[in-house]
Write a protein that holds these residues in place. Structure first.
Motif, short mmCIF file in Angstrom:
data_model
loop_
_atom_site.label_atom_id
_atom_site.label_comp_id
_atom_site.label_asym_id
_atom_site.label_seq_id
_atom_site.Cartn_x
_atom_site.Cartn_y
_atom_site.Cartn_z
N ASN A 21 4.86 10.80 0.12
CA ASN A 21 3.99 9.67 0.42
C ASN A 21 2.69 10.13 1.08
O ASN A 21 1.59 9.68 0.73
CB ASN A 21 4.73 8.68 1.32
CG ASN A 21 4.11 7.30 1.30
OD1 ASN A 21 4.16 6.56 2.27
ND2 ASN A 21 3.48 6.95 0.19
N LYS A 22 2.83 11.05 2.02
CA LYS A 22 1.66 11.57 2.74
C LYS A 22 0.74 12.34 1.79
O LYS A 22 -0.49 12.21 1.83
CB LYS A 22 2.14 12.49 3.87
CG LYS A 22 1.24 12.51 5.07
CD LYS A 22 1.98 13.16 6.22
CE LYS A 22 1.03 13.46 7.36
NZ LYS A 22 1.69 14.20 8.44
N SER A 47 -1.11 10.00 -0.40
CA SER A 47 -2.16 9.26 0.31
C SER A 47 -3.48 10.04 0.35
O SER A 47 -4.53 9.45 0.53
CB SER A 47 -1.71 8.89 1.73
OG SER A 47 -1.74 10.04 2.55
N GLU A 90 -5.60 2.66 -4.57
CA GLU A 90 -4.35 2.31 -3.87
C GLU A 90 -3.22 1.86 -4.80
O GLU A 90 -2.09 2.30 -4.63
CB GLU A 90 -4.63 1.24 -2.80
CG GLU A 90 -5.48 1.73 -1.63
CD GLU A 90 -4.88 2.89 -0.87
OE1 GLU A 90 -3.66 2.89 -0.65
OE2 GLU A 90 -5.63 3.81 -0.51
N LYS A 107 -1.62 4.80 -6.24
CA LYS A 107 -0.81 5.50 -5.22
C LYS A 107 0.55 4.84 -5.08
O LYS A 107 1.58 5.52 -5.03
CB LYS A 107 -1.52 5.48 -3.85
CG LYS A 107 -2.71 6.39 -3.78
CD LYS A 107 -3.38 6.31 -2.42
CE LYS A 107 -4.63 7.15 -2.42
NZ LYS A 107 -5.42 7.03 -1.19
N ASP A 108 0.55 3.50 -5.02
CA ASP A 108 1.82 2.77 -4.89
C ASP A 108 2.72 3.01 -6.08
O ASP A 108 3.92 3.26 -5.93
CB ASP A 108 1.56 1.25 -4.81
CG ASP A 108 1.02 0.85 -3.46
OD1 ASP A 108 1.00 1.69 -2.55
OD2 ASP A 108 0.60 -0.32 -3.33
#
Ligand code: HEM
Length: 125
Positions: free
Chosen positions: A91-92, A95, A101, A104-105
């Protein structure tokens, strides 16, 4: 046809993701000790694997055969905590990518069931 995640990301972002992910994994207090092979080899295998996992060319299978991911992880003790730590690193790393976004999700969600499927040990009390 819908573009694959690999097409939406592009090869450069896959490479970047792998770099940033392992920079976090290899220093993570809970899971770094599990990774014993040459770090550059691990990164390269993951780059090949993620390329096909995200819908790109089957680079990993061409070199290493069927991934059999769960079987390949059995020698490594992975409990729920390790899977959560792995996902936190992912996740990091996601990001930090230069992508929007929603992408990313979508990318992170792709990893969750696979990471949980790798759990092969009961948590110790
Ligand atoms: C759930 C937490 C996970 C942990 C703790 C974990 C840990 C490991 C470890 C210790 C290795 C061996 C590294 C070495 O050679 O020293 C490995 C290999 C690998 N992992 Fe994971 N892993 C996890 C989840 C995943 C997930 C979700 C994926 C893919 C989406 C993945 C893909 C791979 C690949 C492709 C390899 C290389 C396999 C090979 O030897 O050819 N792992 N992992």
């Amino acid at each position: 046809m819908q573009p694959t995640l690999y097409e939406k990301l592009g090869a450069d972002n896959v490479t970047l993701l792998v770099e940033r992910f392992y920079d976090l994994v290899f220093v993570h207090p809970e899971i770094s000790h599990l990774f014993k092979t040459d770090k550059e080899i691990i990164k390269e295998k993951q780059r090949l694997f993620l390329t096909q996992f995200l819908g790109g060319p089957a680079l990993y299978s061409q070199q290493y055969g069927h991934p059999q991911l769960r079987a390949r992880h059995l020698p490594h003790p992975i409990g729920n905590d390790e899977a959560v730590a792995w996902l936190a690193c992912m996740n990091k790393a996601i990001s930090t990518l230069p992508i929007d976004e929603p992408l990313k999700d979508e990318l992170f969600k792709r990893f969750v069931p696979t990471a949980m499927f790798m759990v092969n040990r009961e948590e110790e009390e």
